[in-house]
Design an enzyme around this catalytic site. Structure first.
Site, short mmCIF file in Angstrom:
data_model
loop_
_atom_site.label_atom_id
_atom_site.label_comp_id
_atom_site.label_asym_id
_atom_site.label_seq_id
_atom_site.Cartn_x
_atom_site.Cartn_y
_atom_site.Cartn_z
N HIS A 1 -12.22 -1.44 -7.04
CA HIS A 1 -11.63 -2.67 -7.59
C HIS A 1 -11.34 -3.54 -6.38
O HIS A 1 -10.56 -3.14 -5.51
CB HIS A 1 -10.34 -2.31 -8.35
N HIS B 1 -6.94 -5.71 2.22
CA HIS B 1 -5.80 -5.14 2.93
C HIS B 1 -5.30 -6.23 3.87
O HIS B 1 -6.08 -6.78 4.65
CB HIS B 1 -6.22 -3.96 3.80
N HIS C 1 -10.23 -5.41 -3.36
CA HIS C 1 -8.90 -5.60 -2.77
C HIS C 1 -9.04 -5.95 -1.31
O HIS C 1 -9.94 -5.47 -0.63
CB HIS C 1 -8.02 -4.36 -2.95
N GLY D 1 -16.25 3.33 3.20
CA GLY D 1 -15.17 4.24 2.83
C GLY D 1 -14.29 3.70 1.72
O GLY D 1 -13.18 4.19 1.52
N ASN E 1 -13.07 -3.40 2.05
CA ASN E 1 -14.13 -2.40 2.13
C ASN E 1 -15.07 -2.57 0.95
O ASN E 1 -14.63 -2.82 -0.17
CB ASN E 1 -13.52 -0.99 2.12
N ASP F 1 0.85 -1.19 0.00
CA ASP F 1 0.00 0.00 0.00
C ASP F 1 0.89 1.24 0.00
O ASP F 1 1.91 1.29 0.69
CB ASP F 1 -0.91 0.00 1.24
P1 AMP Z 1 -9.87 1.41 0.17
O1 AMP Z 1 -10.20 2.62 1.00
O2 AMP Z 1 -10.20 0.13 0.86
O3 AMP Z 1 -10.46 1.51 -1.23
O4 AMP Z 1 -8.28 1.41 0.04
C1 AMP Z 1 -7.57 1.87 -1.05
C2 AMP Z 1 -6.12 1.78 -0.69
O5 AMP Z 1 -5.35 1.92 -1.87
C3 AMP Z 1 -5.62 2.86 0.28
O6 AMP Z 1 -5.08 2.22 1.46
C4 AMP Z 1 -4.54 3.61 -0.50
O7 AMP Z 1 -3.45 4.01 0.29
C5 AMP Z 1 -4.14 2.57 -1.54
N1 AMP Z 1 -3.60 3.11 -2.79
C6 AMP Z 1 -4.11 4.09 -3.57
N2 AMP Z 1 -3.32 4.29 -4.65
C7 AMP Z 1 -2.30 3.41 -4.56
C8 AMP Z 1 -1.16 3.12 -5.36
N3 AMP Z 1 -0.91 3.78 -6.50
N4 AMP Z 1 -0.30 2.16 -4.94
C9 AMP Z 1 -0.53 1.48 -3.79
N5 AMP Z 1 -1.60 1.70 -3.00
C10 AMP Z 1 -2.47 2.65 -3.36
#
Ligand code: AMP
Length: 112
Positions: free
Chosen positions: A96, A100, A98, A91, A85, A31
């Site tokens: 897409h 964490h 994912h 939030g 999420n 991340d």
């Molecule tokens: P969510 O709020 O569950 O959609 O989490 C999205 C996550 O993507 C956040 O923790 C961001 O820090 C992470 N994120 C956004 N852009 C990038 C990127 N280019 N490379 C790695 N992580 C990213």
């Protein structure tokens, strides 16, 4: 036409990422704004908006892949949190699917 998500751009190597593990179906990368010493995002390469859209066959494969990520990041025994999420109230920022994977830190048990 639907715009490519930032994670699809990462899969297509249009945007750089720090890859932890990859196979033909999934990608795991660090991340960009880590909330723990280990904070890895695990995605299917195929676009699925969120967990509501995954089928059991792909989820089975994804579970195996996630366990490998837990292994290579060294958190399988020390413990980790797996979070996904889904939709506005959660939030979710990137539409897409994912997971964490967070570890190497005593995590707050309060989910807010
Ligand atoms: P969510 O709020 O569950 O959609 O989490 C999205 C996550 O993507 C956040 O923790 C961001 O820090 C992470 N994120 C956004 N852009 C990038 C990127 N280019 N490379 C790695 N992580 C990213």
């Amino acid at each position: 036409m639907r715009e490519k998500t930032i994670f699809e751009k990462i899969v297509d190597k249009e945007i750089p990422s720090k890859v932890v593990l990859e196979d033909s179906d999934f990608l795991a990368f660090h991340d960009i704004a880590p909330k723990a010493p280990v904070h890895v995002l695990i995605i299917p390469k195929k676009w699925i908006k969120d967990f509501n859209g995954i089928d059991s066959e792909l989820m089975g494969k994804m579970s195996e892949f996630i366990l490998k990520v837990a292994d290579v990041t060294g958190v399988k025994e020390s413990g980790y949190r797996l979070v996904t999420n889904i939709g506005p109230d959660s939030g979710q920022e990137v539409p897409h699917l994912h997971f964490h994977l967070l570890g190497k830190k005593k995590l707050d048990a309060n989910f807010g």
